[in-house]
Motif scaffolding. Sequence first.
Motif, PDB file in Angstrom:
ATOM      1  N   LEU A 298       0.766  -1.384   0.161  1.00  0.00           N
ATOM      2  CA  LEU A 298       0.165  -0.049   0.086  1.00  0.00           C
ATOM      3  C   LEU A 298       0.894   1.130   0.060  1.00  0.00           C
ATOM      4  N   LEU A 299       1.890   1.345   0.892  1.00  0.00           N
ATOM      5  CA  LEU A 299       2.638   2.601   1.199  1.00  0.00           C
ATOM      6  C   LEU A 299       3.574   2.718  -0.320  1.00  0.00           C
ATOM      7  N   LEU A 300       3.891   1.741  -0.801  1.00  0.00           N
ATOM      8  CA  LEU A 300       4.677   1.762  -1.885  1.00  0.00           C
ATOM      9  C   LEU A 300       4.049   2.044  -3.376  1.00  0.00           C
ATOM     10  N   SER A 301       2.606   1.982  -3.214  1.00  0.00           N
ATOM     11  CA  SER A 301       1.955   2.047  -4.477  1.00  0.00           C
ATOM     12  C   SER A 301       2.065   3.373  -5.248  1.00  0.00           C
ATOM     13  N   GLU A 302       2.283   3.402  -6.600  1.00  0.00           N
ATOM     14  CA  GLU A 302       2.581   4.543  -7.426  1.00  0.00           C
ATOM     15  C   GLU A 302       1.226   4.921  -8.135  1.00  0.00           C
ATOM     16  N   THR A 303       0.128   4.402  -8.100  1.00  0.00           N
ATOM     17  CA  THR A 303      -1.076   4.853  -8.429  1.00  0.00           C
ATOM     18  C   THR A 303      -2.246   4.507  -7.484  1.00  0.00           C
ATOM     19  N   MET A 304      -3.292   5.589  -7.781  1.00  0.00           N
ATOM     20  CA  MET A 304      -4.294   5.383  -6.821  1.00  0.00           C
ATOM     21  C   MET A 304      -5.154   4.121  -7.143  1.00  0.00           C
ATOM     22  N   GLU A 305      -5.279   3.545  -8.245  1.00  0.00           N
ATOM     23  CA  GLU A 305      -5.745   2.344  -8.476  1.00  0.00           C
ATOM     24  C   GLU A 305      -5.357   1.178  -7.792  1.00  0.00           C
ATOM     25  N   GLU A 306      -3.827   1.163  -7.888  1.00  0.00           N
ATOM     26  CA  GLU A 306      -3.257   0.188  -7.236  1.00  0.00           C
ATOM     27  C   GLU A 306      -3.241   0.282  -5.553  1.00  0.00           C
ATOM     28  N   ALA A 307      -3.295   1.511  -5.184  1.00  0.00           N
ATOM     29  CA  ALA A 307      -3.426   1.868  -3.814  1.00  0.00           C
ATOM     30  C   ALA A 307      -4.795   1.597  -3.107  1.00  0.00           C
ATOM     31  N   LEU A 308      -5.780   1.919  -3.919  1.00  0.00           N
ATOM     32  CA  LEU A 308      -7.027   1.354  -3.467  1.00  0.00           C
ATOM     33  C   LEU A 308      -7.335  -0.161  -3.149  1.00  0.00           C
TER      34      LEU A 308
END
Length: 787
Positions: A298-308
């Motif tokens: 989560l913290l390393l996600s680079e896009t909102m789609e991946e983070a969500l």
Amino acid sequence: MLRPKMKWLLQENNMSGYDKLQKALGVSSLTAKFLWSRGFRHEDEAKEWMYPTDEQYHDPFLLDDMEKTVARIQQAIESNEKILIFGDYDADGVTSTSMLMMALLELEAQVDWYIPNRFTEGYGPNIPAFERAKENDVSLIITVDNGIAAVAEIEAANDLGMDVIVTDHHEPPPELPNAYAIINPKKETCAYPYKELCGAGVVFKLVHALRGTFPHDLLDLVTIATISDLVSLTGENRALVQQGLKALSNSKRPGIKALMDIAHVSGKVVNEEHIGFVLGPRLNAAGRIDSANPAVHLLLSETMEEALTWAQELEKINTVRKNLVDDIAKEAVREVEETFSENDKVIVIGKANWHSGVIGIVASRLLERFYRPVIVFSIDEEAGVAKGSARSIEGFDMFQELSKNRDLFIHFGGHAMACGLTMKTEDIETLRIRLCEQAEVSMKEEDFIPKLPMDVSLSVEDVTVEALTELMQLGPFGIGNPKPMFLFEDVTIVSKRKIGSDNNHMKMELSSNGAMLESIGFQFGHLVDQLTEGVTASVAGELSVNEWNGFRKPQLQLKDMTVTEWQLFDYRRIRHLRDIFSHLPDEEETSVICFQEKTYEQLQSFRLDNLYMHDELKKEMNGRMIAIADMPHAVKELTDALTAFSHIERIYMFLYDTEETFFQPLPTREQFKWYFAFLKNQNPFHYEKYKEVLARKKGWTVEHLSWMTKVFLELHFVTMENGVVSLNPAPEKKSLMESFHYRKRLEKQEAEQKLLYSTYAELKKTIAPYIQVRTEIGTKEKVGNGL
């Protein structure tokens, strides 16, 4: 009366002088009193605390082995060596891992990360993980938030030809590992001025040193770690978190934005409570239930789609975690209540089906409920091994006390208030017996009373929205800078009611000198039935600004309260005797007093333990709570009954009566005089034959006429035989007051007027002189300045 749950500790400060500080700083009296109570006496030191500057950040190269570490990492980057970040599974560990991963990727390092599974690998470095790293051609391992005690594991890494750099913040053991470098501000040889950094704080300093510039972009992550890991919010940590909270509120990091969205924090000004109770627990949940990897992803996600996607995964895990905690906590509470006694100074409990990832939270729940040192074990029956989580109270240093039992442990570590341990299941009972014996020696009875430290006593007039807004700027609040706790003495309870879906919370309106303050008491709903409106109370709690529908007002979050005066509970309109039981707080502790035999006989069928006829009472009876079941025949009967008790805290007034006389007018002297003249003129008078005719002619009731006849008979003015009334030929002159029935009727009417038909205030005033009150229930103790 109402007794407090805790022992109140009020900072002993001579408040004379706070007004000068107030004037110098240009702040409210509330803020000035709070600063004064925390020991600030001069404008400069108060300003330094209120407005931290960059001067509170120390040079990262003051950390022992920092130069050596930076040089080794730079060498690894230049040589394209593979670097492995070895993290930990809590919020501090996953943020540390993420921060260092971001920084090294920026520097174009060949880097990967690894967090052990707490259930299969346990905490910290392990040799199999290091062996796998070697197989993947890793030559440099950097531990974050762990490693300071990994003596054998790091020696194994050395043998495998890998260098290990330890970055940690935990207490160093007597023997340090033979690592390439160790960065830990608590290391004995480390001259770093501030010792309270969390694991992510140490990594933050490492990134600062690697970059050569202050890493503003990582303030959001280091803030989450600092608050979640419950380190001191003083000095450098305070400065980091003050800046970091602002960064969090405006964070553009996809992982943080997604986390705040899923936790319904987006759009709010983030404070320490959002982190401590909302964001931090979600990052912690993954490592508690299974693998901590989703939190790092989560913290390393680079896009909102991946983070969500990862945020939604964490939300599911956190829901599982909450349900597990609730289920195990209920089971644990039931176990303690059924198997432990008040003589058990330490609670040691465990079961095979309890999830080891949440036993720390369960231990905290038990400590809060029973206020005893607690160890909760998750037992692996097949392996015969138990993993335990310990929590303690002031007066029992858990680390020191457990250290006396090292012979029983496979693994053990921690500090005064919290520890983790692993041991053979068969030794749990031995540990319990030993700890109870140790507590018997080291602890006093007063240690088992929860403490409530308070900063200053305020008046309601001090509390305004503007003052509270200003006070909140003195945060962040937490370890080392506890949230302000205030005492309000001698306030009046204007109103009180139960709120919440289960009516388990309480809302009150408090007043003093015309000023009003709203109070909310979570889990205090049961107190509504123990309080009367208009009573004077002292309350302690935290202040905040409550905002609803755009309207803002001060609110006190209640932590404890006491009422030192006796209370009168008015239930004078009950229709049935059985209604008494729905109002009694505790039937076993309440003395129920009757004045009428009929009432006494009816209540006997309910088998009350403390049921008395008023004439059975003896002086100096015990009884904090008194219920007056029915109407006395005279006010003096009631007052005599009350004076029999050595002290009274509450009176429940029912005054049940089936024969009220107040609305049955007493015959006047003129009526008595007319009736006597009538009997003299008609002598003899056939009473039974003509009583209804006479009553109707005079507009009286038959009962009215019958009662006057009874009085004349008692005074020997007349005689009655076969329903015929005859005048005594030579009656002795007597006053109506010499008639027992006349006198008792007057007394009963007076009793009904003063007791049954009076106002609440009039009733309380009537009985107040006869109440003996125990005054020694105060709980306030003054203590020295804590700063």
